[in-house]
Design a protein around this motif. Structure first.
Motif, PDB file in Angstrom:
ATOM      1  N   ARG A 110       0.832  -1.201   0.000  1.00 18.09           N
ATOM      2  CA  ARG A 110       0.000   0.000   0.000  1.00 18.09           C
ATOM      3  C   ARG A 110       0.868   1.253   0.000  1.00 18.09           C
ATOM      4  NH1 ARG A 110      -5.794  -0.169   0.953  1.00 18.09           N
ATOM      5  NH2 ARG A 110      -6.357  -2.271   1.571  1.00 18.09           N
ATOM      6  N   GLU A 133      -0.238   6.732   2.767  1.00 15.80           N
ATOM      7  CA  GLU A 133      -1.486   7.490   2.936  1.00 15.80           C
ATOM      8  C   GLU A 133      -2.689   6.577   3.119  1.00 15.80           C
ATOM      9  OE1 GLU A 133       0.676   7.937   0.384  1.00 15.80           O
ATOM     10  OE2 GLU A 133       1.683   9.661   1.332  1.00 15.80           O
ATOM     11  N   GLU A 134      -2.497   5.280   2.847  1.00 18.77           N
ATOM     12  CA  GLU A 134      -3.588   4.310   3.014  1.00 18.77           C
ATOM     13  C   GLU A 134      -3.526   3.604   4.365  1.00 18.77           C
ATOM     14  OE1 GLU A 134      -4.648   2.211  -0.997  1.00 18.77           O
ATOM     15  OE2 GLU A 134      -2.455   2.419  -0.888  1.00 18.77           O
ATOM     16  N   ALA A 152      -6.333  -2.707  -2.476  1.00 22.13           N
ATOM     17  CA  ALA A 152      -6.792  -1.331  -2.315  1.00 22.13           C
ATOM     18  C   ALA A 152      -8.172  -1.165  -2.945  1.00 22.13           C
ATOM     19  CB  ALA A 152      -5.801  -0.373  -2.955  1.00 22.13           C
ATOM     20  N   SER A 153      -9.072  -0.500  -2.228  1.00 19.26           N
ATOM     21  CA  SER A 153     -10.431  -0.289  -2.709  1.00 19.26           C
ATOM     22  C   SER A 153     -10.994   0.961  -2.054  1.00 19.26           C
ATOM     23  CB  SER A 153     -11.312  -1.498  -2.379  1.00 19.26           C
ATOM     24  OG  SER A 153     -12.655  -1.238  -2.698  1.00 19.26           O
ATOM     25  N   SER A 154     -11.812   1.679  -2.786  1.00 18.06           N
ATOM     26  CA  SER A 154     -12.374   2.926  -2.261  1.00 18.06           C
ATOM     27  C   SER A 154     -13.459   2.703  -1.227  1.00 18.06           C
ATOM     28  CB  SER A 154     -12.945   3.755  -3.414  1.00 18.06           C
ATOM     29  OG  SER A 154     -14.018   3.053  -4.045  1.00 18.06           O
ATOM     30  N   ASP A 155     -13.981   1.466  -1.127  1.00 13.98           N
ATOM     31  CA  ASP A 155     -15.115   1.213  -0.239  1.00 13.98           C
ATOM     32  C   ASP A 155     -14.874   0.087   0.761  1.00 13.98           C
ATOM     33  OD1 ASP A 155     -15.057  -0.796  -2.106  1.00 13.98           O
ATOM     34  OD2 ASP A 155     -17.182  -0.692  -2.635  1.00 13.98           O
ATOM     35  N   GLY A 215      -7.000   1.562   4.118  1.00 10.18           N
ATOM     36  CA  GLY A 215      -8.125   1.992   3.306  1.00 10.18           C
ATOM     37  C   GLY A 215      -7.814   3.231   2.510  1.00 10.18           C
ATOM     38  N   ALA A 216      -8.800   3.687   1.768  1.00 11.97           N
ATOM     39  CA  ALA A 216      -8.641   4.883   0.949  1.00 11.97           C
ATOM     40  C   ALA A 216      -8.392   6.095   1.848  1.00 11.97           C
ATOM     41  CB  ALA A 216      -9.889   5.104   0.109  1.00 11.97           C
ATOM     42  N   PRO A 217      -7.478   6.989   1.452  1.00  5.76           N
ATOM     43  CA  PRO A 217      -7.180   8.163   2.286  1.00  5.76           C
ATOM     44  C   PRO A 217      -8.416   8.965   2.672  1.00  5.76           C
ATOM     45  CG  PRO A 217      -5.556   7.954   0.535  1.00  5.76           C
ATOM     46  CD  PRO A 217      -6.616   6.913   0.258  1.00  5.76           C
ATOM     47  N   GLU A 218      -9.395   9.048   1.766  1.00  5.05           N
ATOM     48  CA  GLU A 218     -10.605   9.829   2.075  1.00  5.05           C
ATOM     49  C   GLU A 218     -11.364   9.192   3.237  1.00  5.05           C
ATOM     50  OE1 GLU A 218     -13.967   8.726   1.394  1.00  5.05           O
ATOM     51  OE2 GLU A 218     -14.803  10.625   2.176  1.00  5.05           O
TER      52      GLU A 218
END
Length: 345
Positions: free
Chosen positions: A72, A75-76, A191-194, A217-220
């Motif tokens: 990763r 940032e993740e 890695a996945s946004s959800d 996870g995703a930084p957001e």
């Protein structure tokens, strides 16, 4: 399930309550009573630096080590003071309906309910197979364990991915994933946004008293989880432990332990069944779910004999005849089997 029908005391129950000091401990899934010598030396070497605040550089170094371990970006990675802190962060995702797959670790449901988040319990029946159809379509947060505490079920990664829906976040508690040879079915590298993956260092490295873990996870999503967090959320020793246990040599050592656990688990299943105990299988975690007649009486009998086993009726979907035991070596299992035999006389 209505809030007024939920027993919060049961949700708060953990295995350490079942194990008094000096008991032979099958109730807590921590492997060993202290970290290995090399890790203790690493931690001890940092004691002289405790007069300084943890630095941004130390945080980045630990995140970078974890990121490299899982393929990763730094940032993740969100470092945590134990997986429990990660569960406490879940309400910050502001779900409208959270679905929690049970039987499983109860801390996520407790954190969500105490924050006023509506929770739908998804109660799986033996053999506890995951079904996307069982999750309400309206659930925008789904929480599950893999391998699952206390059933020791390892869900296929594809079955977890099948839970994904637009607008939904999946949280996978992988606190015991490093106790599975090859970490098969883990989503830590994907890695996945959800999808958020939660890891704990408590069990494999005997760090329950130091509180170490992390989210992947995703930084957001990580930014939403960490919003409002205090400055210096982790101490110097926690950062050192997280970075040290992510190094390749440590990962290989954890895998050696995982292979040892697999051998011990197979032997333990055979021996427990030989004395009439119903053991749920397949089992892939460092613990076993047992079902015995008069389970609560057996637990109390063993406790009187100095052997601690984990009551499992505090897990939604299970009753008083269910017990959870950590996988242990031959000498410890000898005492457990002797205790079970004596209780049946």
């Amino acid at each position: 399930m209505p809030e007024d029908s939920v027993d919060h005391a049961k949700l708060r129950h953990h295995g350490d309550v079942d194990a008094r000091p000096g008991m032979l401990d099958f109730a807590v899934n921590v492997r060993g009573s202290a970290p290995p010598d090399w890790l203790r030396l690493r931690l001890a070497a940092r004691l002289d630096s405790l007069g300084r605040y943890p630095s941004v550089a130390a945080d980045l170094a630990a995140r970078s080590a974890v990121a490299l371990r899982h393929g990763r970006a730094p940032e993740e990675v969100l470092l945590l003071a134990g997986a429990a802190e990660g569960f406490a962060m879940l309400p910050r995702l502001a779900p409208e309906l959270a679905a929690v797959i049970h039987p499983s670790f109860t801390e996520p449901e407790l954190a969500l309910r105490e924050a006023g988040v509506p929770v739908s319990r998804i109660l799986l029946e033996p053999p506890y197979l995951l079904s996307a159809a069982a999750v309400p379509a309206a659930a925008d947060l789904v929480v599950l364990g893999n391998p699952t505490n206390p059933t020791s079920v390892l869900h296929p990664a594809e079955a977890i991915r099948a839970l994904r829906r637009p607008g939904r976040i999946i949280v996978v508690d992988e606190a015991f994933a490093d106790a599975v040879p090859g970490e098969v079915e883990s989503l830590a590298h994907a890695a996945s946004s959800d999808v958020l993956v939660l890891r704990s260092l408590t069990k494999t490295w005997a760090l329950a008293g130091l509180r170490c873990g992390y989210f992947l996870g995703a930084p957001e999503l990580l930014a939403r989880l960490s919003h409002g967090r205090p400055h210096w959320p982790l101490g110097t020793l926690q950062l050192e432990a997280i970075g040290a246990t992510a190094e390749p040599v440590a990962v290989e050592q954890a895998q050696e332990r995982a292979r040892e656990i697999a051998v011990e688990r197979a032997s333990m299943i055979e021996r427990l069944r030989a004395v009439g105990v119903d053991v749920h299988t397949p089992a892939e975690g460092p613990f076993l779910l047992l079902r015995v007649a008069d389970g609560e009486l057996l637990r109390k009998y063993l406790s009187d004999k100095g052997i601690a086993v984990r009551r499992a009726d505090t897990f939604p979907g299970l009753g008083p005849d269910y017990l959870r035991v950590a996988v242990r070596g031959t000498a410890e299992v000898d005492r457990l089997i002797a205790g079970i035999r004596a209780a049946s006389l």
